[in-house]
Design an enzyme around this catalytic site. Structure first.
Site, PDB file in Angstrom:
ATOM      1  N   GLU A 128     -12.371 -10.447  -2.233  1.00 34.95           N
ATOM      2  CA  GLU A 128     -11.021 -10.221  -2.765  1.00 34.95           C
ATOM      3  C   GLU A 128      -9.975 -10.368  -1.670  1.00 34.95           C
ATOM      4  O   GLU A 128     -10.268 -10.136  -0.488  1.00 34.95           O
ATOM      5  CB  GLU A 128     -10.921  -8.796  -3.340  1.00 34.95           C
ATOM      6  CG  GLU A 128     -11.150  -8.693  -4.839  1.00 34.95           C
ATOM      7  CD  GLU A 128      -9.967  -9.209  -5.684  1.00 34.95           C
ATOM      8  OE1 GLU A 128      -9.134  -9.979  -5.178  1.00 34.95           O
ATOM      9  OE2 GLU A 128      -9.907  -8.812  -6.856  1.00 34.95           O
ATOM     10  N   ASP A 129      -8.767 -10.723  -2.050  1.00 40.36           N
ATOM     11  CA  ASP A 129      -7.667 -10.764  -1.087  1.00 40.36           C
ATOM     12  C   ASP A 129      -7.096  -9.369  -0.846  1.00 40.36           C
ATOM     13  O   ASP A 129      -6.931  -8.926   0.274  1.00 40.36           O
ATOM     14  CB  ASP A 129      -6.561 -11.735  -1.536  1.00 40.36           C
ATOM     15  CG  ASP A 129      -6.074 -11.466  -2.963  1.00 40.36           C
ATOM     16  OD1 ASP A 129      -6.659 -10.611  -3.676  1.00 40.36           O
ATOM     17  OD2 ASP A 129      -5.114 -12.126  -3.393  1.00 40.36           O
ATOM     18  N   THR A 175      -4.076  -1.369  -7.353  1.00 41.81           N
ATOM     19  CA  THR A 175      -4.409  -0.263  -8.252  1.00 41.81           C
ATOM     20  C   THR A 175      -5.917  -0.121  -8.425  1.00 41.81           C
ATOM     21  O   THR A 175      -6.421   0.940  -8.768  1.00 41.81           O
ATOM     22  CB  THR A 175      -3.781  -0.472  -9.647  1.00 41.81           C
ATOM     23  OG1 THR A 175      -4.351  -1.647 -10.231  1.00 41.81           O
ATOM     24  CG2 THR A 175      -2.276  -0.601  -9.567  1.00 41.81           C
ATOM     25  N   GLY A 176      -6.636  -1.231  -8.249  1.00 45.09           N
ATOM     26  CA  GLY A 176      -8.095  -1.232  -8.413  1.00 45.09           C
ATOM     27  C   GLY A 176      -8.544  -1.685  -9.798  1.00 45.09           C
ATOM     28  O   GLY A 176      -9.736  -1.856 -10.036  1.00 45.09           O
ATOM     29  N   ARG A 201       1.365 -19.059   0.210  1.00 44.03           N
ATOM     30  CA  ARG A 201      -0.062 -18.805   0.440  1.00 44.03           C
ATOM     31  C   ARG A 201      -0.523 -19.382   1.775  1.00 44.03           C
ATOM     32  O   ARG A 201      -1.506 -18.951   2.346  1.00 44.03           O
ATOM     33  CB  ARG A 201      -0.901 -19.433  -0.683  1.00 44.03           C
ATOM     34  CG  ARG A 201      -0.696 -18.790  -2.050  1.00 44.03           C
ATOM     35  CD  ARG A 201      -1.745 -19.323  -3.018  1.00 44.03           C
ATOM     36  NE  ARG A 201      -1.436 -19.083  -4.412  1.00 44.03           N
ATOM     37  CZ  ARG A 201      -1.694 -17.955  -5.064  1.00 44.03           C
ATOM     38  NH1 ARG A 201      -2.256 -16.951  -4.433  1.00 44.03           N
ATOM     39  NH2 ARG A 201      -1.386 -17.822  -6.335  1.00 44.03           N
TER      40      ARG A 201
HETATM   41  P1  5GP Z   1      -5.007  -4.517  -8.774  1.00 46.53           P
HETATM   42  O1  5GP Z   1      -5.693  -4.821 -10.064  1.00 46.53           O
HETATM   43  O2  5GP Z   1      -5.903  -3.954  -7.715  1.00 46.53           O
HETATM   44  O3  5GP Z   1      -3.773  -3.662  -8.962  1.00 46.53           O
HETATM   45  O4  5GP Z   1      -4.377  -5.872  -8.286  1.00 46.53           O
HETATM   46  C1  5GP Z   1      -5.043  -6.827  -7.593  1.00 46.53           C
HETATM   47  C2  5GP Z   1      -4.290  -8.128  -7.596  1.00 46.53           C
HETATM   48  O5  5GP Z   1      -2.854  -7.938  -7.626  1.00 46.53           O
HETATM   49  C3  5GP Z   1      -4.563  -8.870  -6.312  1.00 46.53           C
HETATM   50  O6  5GP Z   1      -5.747  -9.645  -6.400  1.00 46.53           O
HETATM   51  C4  5GP Z   1      -3.299  -9.690  -6.151  1.00 46.53           C
HETATM   52  O7  5GP Z   1      -3.417 -10.890  -6.890  1.00 46.53           O
HETATM   53  C5  5GP Z   1      -2.208  -8.831  -6.757  1.00 46.53           C
HETATM   54  N1  5GP Z   1      -1.497  -8.058  -5.719  1.00 46.53           N
HETATM   55  C6  5GP Z   1      -1.556  -6.727  -5.525  1.00 46.53           C
HETATM   56  N2  5GP Z   1      -0.775  -6.360  -4.488  1.00 46.53           N
HETATM   57  C7  5GP Z   1      -0.223  -7.498  -4.001  1.00 46.53           C
HETATM   58  C8  5GP Z   1       0.668  -7.786  -2.906  1.00 46.53           C
HETATM   59  O8  5GP Z   1       1.130  -6.919  -2.149  1.00 46.53           O
HETATM   60  N3  5GP Z   1       0.993  -9.103  -2.722  1.00 46.53           N
HETATM   61  C9  5GP Z   1       0.539 -10.101  -3.522  1.00 46.53           C
HETATM   62  N4  5GP Z   1       0.937 -11.351  -3.238  1.00 46.53           N
HETATM   63  N5  5GP Z   1      -0.307  -9.868  -4.548  1.00 46.53           N
HETATM   64  C10 5GP Z   1      -0.685  -8.587  -4.791  1.00 46.53           C
END
Ligand code: 5GP
Length: 189
Positions: free
Chosen positions: A105-106, A110-111, A171
């Site tokens: 994962e990048d 929130t997870g 990117r």
């Molecule tokens: P989660 O489901 O954990 O909230 O979100 C994960 C996804 O949200 C990541 O894979 C990414 O695509 C996006 N994301 C969350 N935080 C960031 C951020 O600070 N910058 C960017 N560019 N994408 C984010």
């Protein structure tokens, strides 16, 4: 069709993790993963598009045989806020039953995305399932999800670069940056 005008405001960016810091940490992660999976099968599953840059560097620091595959997801809702509802845009090409899967994962915010992906992949009965993320925005976590390898912990700020986008741009930046005041201003004309 109207051409999209890319933002390119590097003067409004604060470099948060440098190219050199990323290089060092990715090498460490690659070495650790190589040790942990020594003598075992390994399949890296990268989540498009944000993790492609990380994957490309990480896999070259993994010194044991392994294969790669990709998945693409999208979360419904606002562009930069995760809604918790995940849609699979592209599934894996190969079955993972009986394989040691490492999700690449990048960033985990929130997870919700990772939690959904883990449940989905676990239902396919891999031999093991672990997670490596370049960035961990731990303070934002809404669901508890296990992460085995973390590159860097980041604060509650929107970050871009090294695979992470803003509106599909940036990117290619070789570092992780935080947009400062003025970055999100509308272009004139
Ligand atoms: P989660 O489901 O954990 O909230 O979100 C994960 C996804 O949200 C990541 O894979 C990414 O695509 C996006 N994301 C969350 N935080 C960031 C951020 O600070 N910058 C960017 N560019 N994408 C984010």
């Amino acid at each position: 069709m109207r051409a999209v005008k890319p933002h390119w405001r590097l003067e409004h960016l604060e470099i948060f993790i440098t190219e050199e810091q990323i290089r060092q940490r990715v090498a460490e992660l690659g070495a650790q993963i190589s040790r942990d999976y020594e003598g075992q099968d390994l399949l890296l599953v990268a989540i498009l598009k944000g993790s492609v840059v990380f994957l490309a560097d990480l896999m070259r620091h993994i010194t044991i045989p392994h294969s790669i595959d990709f998945m693409a997801t999208s979360s419904y809702g606002a562009a930069t806020e995760s809604s918790g509802i995940v849609r699979i845009l592209k599934d894996l090409d190969i079955p993972i039953i009986g394989r040691n899967v490492l999700i690449v994962e990048d960033i985990v915010d929130t997870g919700h995305t990772l939690s959904y992906l883990r449940r989905m992949l676990l239902s396919r009965e891999p031999a093991s399932l672990r997670v490596v993320t370049l960035l961990d925005k731990r303070s934002r976590r809404e669901v508890d999800v296990p992460i085995d390898y973390v590159g860097f912990e980041v604060p509650n700020a929107f970050v871009i670069g090294y695979g992470l986008d803003y509106a599909e741009f940036y990117r290619n930046l070789p570092y992780i940056a935080i947009p400062k005041e003025g970055f999100f201003d509308e272009d004139e004309g």
